[in-house]
Design a protein around this motif. Structure first.
Motif, PDB file in Angstrom:
ATOM      1  N   UNK A 104      -1.405 -18.936-114.197  1.00 13.02           N
ATOM      2  CA  UNK A 104      -0.282 -19.793-114.587  1.00 13.02           C
ATOM      3  C   UNK A 104       0.676 -19.057-115.518  1.00 13.02           C
ATOM      4  N   UNK A 105       0.152 -18.218-116.365  1.00 12.61           N
ATOM      5  CA  UNK A 105       1.001 -17.445-117.263  1.00 12.61           C
ATOM      6  C   UNK A 105       1.850 -16.453-116.474  1.00 12.61           C
ATOM      7  N   UNK A 106       1.279 -15.862-115.419  1.00 17.49           N
ATOM      8  CA  UNK A 106       2.051 -14.965-114.559  1.00 17.49           C
ATOM      9  C   UNK A 106       3.169 -15.716-113.845  1.00 17.49           C
ATOM     10  N   UNK A 107       2.895 -16.937-113.415  1.00 18.65           N
ATOM     11  CA  UNK A 107       3.934 -17.770-112.790  1.00 18.65           C
ATOM     12  C   UNK A 107       5.061 -18.005-113.787  1.00 18.65           C
ATOM     13  N   UNK A 108       4.705 -18.335-115.026  1.00 20.73           N
ATOM     14  CA  UNK A 108       5.724 -18.547-116.057  1.00 20.73           C
ATOM     15  C   UNK A 108       6.528 -17.272-116.290  1.00 20.73           C
ATOM     16  N   UNK A 109       5.867 -16.136-116.263  1.00 21.53           N
ATOM     17  CA  UNK A 109       6.574 -14.865-116.435  1.00 21.53           C
ATOM     18  C   UNK A 109       7.580 -14.634-115.320  1.00 21.53           C
ATOM     19  N   UNK A 110       7.192 -14.960-114.088  1.00 20.38           N
ATOM     20  CA  UNK A 110       8.111 -14.822-112.957  1.00 20.38           C
ATOM     21  C   UNK A 110       9.266 -15.809-113.079  1.00 20.38           C
TER      22      UNK A 110
END
Length: 168
Positions: A104-110
């Motif tokens: 989920x943190x990677x999604x937020x980063x994207x």
């Protein structure tokens, strides 16, 4: 002469080791909070409430430090070998929670990257519009800005029109 006598009590730090289960439960609790913060961050990004991002980022950073600190305590625990036997189900749950938070943190980063790209594109468009508008701006004798029409006429067309006007 009255002299006061100070007595300092020597205290020893409480370096007691808690049961391993307590540390694992602490990891779960921290990860649950982290998941909520990451979800709130996602919602703020999606709804463009960018003013919420800084406090959420600070909370996320604080939780990550707590997670790391607790993880270090687990690694140094005298019963650390039980992680592979007795506490394996809890460890598996914690690892899955961590993977979910990372994903989920990677999604937020994207999403942050996409927002930045969108903002850069918007800025480029606005700068282009500004340049077009200011290129066509002129000022009156009293200092007021006025826009003149787009200067897309060719020199030949202006000359031809100017000559035709003088012929009549």
């Amino acid at each position: 002469m009255n002299t006061s006598r100070f007595v300092f009590n020597k205290t020893t730090p409480q370096n007691t080791v808690r049961p391993l289960k307590d540390y694992l439960d602490g990891q779960k609790e921290i990860l649950e909070k982290l998941e909520k913060v990451i979800q709130a961050e996602y919602e703020s990004l999606k709804d463009r409430h960018l003013e919420n991002l800084k406090p959420l980022s600070e909370m996320k950073s604080d939780l990550m430090l707590k997670l790391q600190s607790n993880d270090q305590r687990i690694k140094l625990h005298p019963e650390v070998a039980k992680l592979h036997t007795e506490f394996l189900p809890e460890v598996t749950i914690i690892k899955n929670m961590m993977k979910k938070c990372q994903f989920r943190n990677e999604i937020n980063g994207k999403l942050i990257t996409m927002c930045m790209q969108s903002a850069n594109k918007l800025q480029a468009v606005l700068l282009g519009v500004r340049d077009v508008v200011t290129r066509n701006m002129t000022y009156t004798a009293k200092g007021y800005a006025t826009a003149r029409g787009p200067s897309r006429l060719s020199v030949d067309a202006v000359s031809y029109t100017h000559l035709r006007a003088h012929e009549t």
